[in-house]
Design a protein around this motif. Structure first.
Motif, PDB file in Angstrom:
ATOM      1  N   UNK B  11       1.498  -6.260   0.734  1.00 20.59           N
ATOM      2  CA  UNK B  11       0.890  -6.396  -0.588  1.00 20.59           C
ATOM      3  C   UNK B  11       1.441  -5.302  -1.488  1.00 20.59           C
ATOM      4  N   UNK B  12       1.963  -5.703  -2.623  1.00 19.31           N
ATOM      5  CA  UNK B  12       2.483  -4.746  -3.590  1.00 19.31           C
ATOM      6  C   UNK B  12       1.610  -4.807  -4.831  1.00 19.31           C
ATOM      7  N   UNK B  13       1.152  -3.643  -5.259  1.00 19.46           N
ATOM      8  CA  UNK B  13       0.327  -3.570  -6.462  1.00 19.46           C
ATOM      9  C   UNK B  13       0.827  -2.437  -7.340  1.00 19.46           C
ATOM     10  N   UNK B  14       0.594  -2.589  -8.637  1.00 14.40           N
ATOM     11  CA  UNK B  14       0.886  -1.512  -9.580  1.00 14.40           C
ATOM     12  C   UNK B  14      -0.366  -0.666  -9.726  1.00 14.40           C
ATOM     13  N   UNK B  15      -0.173   0.568 -10.081  1.00 12.91           N
ATOM     14  CA  UNK B  15      -1.300   1.478 -10.285  1.00 12.91           C
ATOM     15  C   UNK B  15      -2.321   0.854 -11.223  1.00 12.91           C
ATOM     16  N   UNK B  16      -3.579   0.944 -10.859  1.00 10.01           N
ATOM     17  CA  UNK B  16      -4.644   0.406 -11.694  1.00 10.01           C
ATOM     18  C   UNK B  16      -5.077  -1.007 -11.329  1.00 10.01           C
ATOM     19  N   UNK B  17      -4.270  -1.709 -10.533  1.00 10.23           N
ATOM     20  CA  UNK B  17      -4.649  -3.063 -10.136  1.00 10.23           C
ATOM     21  C   UNK B  17      -5.611  -3.017  -8.952  1.00 10.23           C
ATOM     22  N   UNK B  18      -6.097  -4.193  -8.576  1.00  9.92           N
ATOM     23  CA  UNK B  18      -7.000  -4.303  -7.432  1.00  9.92           C
ATOM     24  C   UNK B  18      -6.237  -4.848  -6.229  1.00  9.92           C
ATOM     25  N   UNK B  19      -6.594  -4.344  -5.058  1.00 10.24           N
ATOM     26  CA  UNK B  19      -6.039  -4.873  -3.809  1.00 10.24           C
ATOM     27  C   UNK B  19      -7.175  -5.454  -2.984  1.00 10.24           C
ATOM     28  N   UNK B  78     -11.741  -4.057  -0.211  1.00  9.89           N
ATOM     29  CA  UNK B  78     -11.349  -4.136  -1.608  1.00  9.89           C
ATOM     30  C   UNK B  78     -11.085  -2.733  -2.140  1.00  9.89           C
ATOM     31  N   UNK B  79      -9.933  -2.582  -2.780  1.00 11.35           N
ATOM     32  CA  UNK B  79      -9.595  -1.295  -3.387  1.00 11.35           C
ATOM     33  C   UNK B  79      -9.379  -1.543  -4.879  1.00 11.35           C
ATOM     34  N   UNK B  80     -10.217  -0.936  -5.664  1.00 16.81           N
ATOM     35  CA  UNK B  80     -10.078  -1.101  -7.118  1.00 16.81           C
ATOM     36  C   UNK B  80      -9.231   0.011  -7.702  1.00 16.81           C
ATOM     37  N   UNK B  81      -8.550  -0.297  -8.796  1.00 16.32           N
ATOM     38  CA  UNK B  81      -7.759   0.700  -9.531  1.00 16.32           C
ATOM     39  C   UNK B  81      -6.892   1.520  -8.586  1.00 16.32           C
ATOM     40  N   UNK B  82      -6.032   0.845  -7.855  1.00 15.55           N
ATOM     41  CA  UNK B  82      -5.235   1.514  -6.825  1.00 15.55           C
ATOM     42  C   UNK B  82      -4.381   2.624  -7.421  1.00 15.55           C
ATOM     43  N   UNK B  83      -4.179   3.655  -6.583  1.00 17.41           N
ATOM     44  CA  UNK B  83      -3.299   4.783  -6.926  1.00 17.41           C
ATOM     45  C   UNK B  83      -2.240   4.880  -5.837  1.00 17.41           C
ATOM     46  N   UNK B  87      -1.243   3.854  -0.811  1.00 13.89           N
ATOM     47  CA  UNK B  87      -0.174   3.209  -0.046  1.00 13.89           C
ATOM     48  C   UNK B  87      -0.308   3.586   1.426  1.00 13.89           C
ATOM     49  N   UNK B  88      -0.444   2.594   2.270  1.00 22.43           N
ATOM     50  CA  UNK B  88      -0.681   2.828   3.698  1.00 22.43           C
ATOM     51  C   UNK B  88      -0.715   1.471   4.382  1.00 22.43           C
ATOM     52  N   UNK B  89      -0.809   1.529   5.717  1.00 16.54           N
ATOM     53  CA  UNK B  89      -1.085   0.308   6.488  1.00 16.54           C
ATOM     54  C   UNK B  89      -2.580   0.278   6.775  1.00 16.54           C
ATOM     55  N   UNK B 109      -2.203  -5.852  10.673  1.00 17.03           N
ATOM     56  CA  UNK B 109      -2.187  -4.898   9.569  1.00 17.03           C
ATOM     57  C   UNK B 109      -1.729  -5.496   8.250  1.00 17.03           C
ATOM     58  N   UNK B 110      -2.157  -4.867   7.177  1.00 12.20           N
ATOM     59  CA  UNK B 110      -1.650  -5.153   5.830  1.00 12.20           C
ATOM     60  C   UNK B 110      -1.007  -3.888   5.319  1.00 12.20           C
ATOM     61  N   UNK B 111       0.268  -4.002   4.955  1.00  8.14           N
ATOM     62  CA  UNK B 111       0.964  -2.848   4.417  1.00  8.14           C
ATOM     63  C   UNK B 111       0.900  -2.889   2.894  1.00  8.14           C
ATOM     64  N   UNK B 112       0.150  -1.947   2.351  1.00  9.84           N
ATOM     65  CA  UNK B 112      -0.060  -1.885   0.914  1.00  9.84           C
ATOM     66  C   UNK B 112       0.904  -0.883   0.301  1.00  9.84           C
TER      67      UNK B 112
END
Lengths: 113, 115
Positions: B11-19, B78-83, B87-89, B109-112
């Motif tokens: 899973x790839x997210x930009x800073x501030x998005x939700x995972x 759920x991770x809100x507003x990711x920073x 980033x981790x598994x 695992x999910x690699x974020x």
């Protein structure tokens, strides 16, 4: 809370030799001690576990020993093979505990051909 | 008997998005644990859930992180507003009885990755 220390962080052995990885724990109430093997990019897989009413457990080439008085437990792998190369994690938890497993930082085992 | 399933695997997210990470336990297992693994480190406990109940969330950051395990469907972390530091598994594990007595079986695992 529980704290688990694991040594060494890297272990290189010749194929066919034995490997020993050691862990210590801090919480005397811990009574369940699993060992997991993790290959690169893969999930941790349970390879053996021991409960505190047993001092030693063996499964083919793998054995685990537990010393409750000293609060340490060890993983022994005999006749190592190339496919044993991986990161090995020890962990501890206690019956009735709700806080999951506490893991050591891992040992990178390298089997030299 | 299928093992523990997790999705997405990456899973790839930009800073501030939700995972949103999903975990389906093994059949017959009603206890789910979430762990985080940083590169070159061991797994750190985050939260322990049973169906519809959070049993222990002492390892989960107080802000931005939440977990649930509804009566129907998978467990969700759920991770809100990711920073970038998120980033981790993330691994989930399941067991049939829980409470520190049981073998825990891990998912893939999910690699974020947070950009």
């Amino acid at each position: 809370g529980e704290n688990v220390e694991q040594h060494p962080s890297t272990l290189s052995v010749q194929e066919g030799d034995s490997a020993v990885i050691k862990c210590t724990y801090s919480d005397s109430a811990s009574n369940y001690f699993p060992w997991y093997k993790q290959e690169l990019g893969k999930r941790p897989q349970l390879i053996i576990d021991i409960r505190s009413n047993v001092g030693e457990k063996k499964d083919q080439r793998i054995a685990v020993t537990l010393n409750k008085t000293a609060k340490h437990f060890s993983l022994h792998i005999t006749e190592t093979q190339p496919e044993d190369s991986a990161v090995y994690f020890c962990a501890a938890s206690r019956v009735g505990g709700a806080d999951g497993l506490t893991f050591g930082k891992g040992t990178h085992l390298i089997i030299q051909p | 008997n299928a093992g523990v399933m997790q999705n997405p695997r990456h899973l790839v997210r930009r800073r501030g998005q939700e995972a949103r990470l999903r975990c389906s336990p093994m059949k017959g297992h009603s206890h789910v644990y979430w762990y985080r693994q940083l590169p070159e480190e061991g797994l750190k406990f985050m939260v322990y859930l049973q169906k519809e109940n959070i049993i222990d969330e002492s390892g989960m950051p107080k802000e931005r992180f939440s977990a649930e395990f509804p009566k129907e469907g998978p467990s969700i972390l759920r991770i809100q507003q990711v920073v970038r530091g998120d980033s981790a598994a993330y691994f989930c594990a399941s067991s049939p009885q829980g409470w520190g007595t049981d073998t825990q079986y891990f998912g893939p695992g999910t690699r974020l990755t947070v950009l």
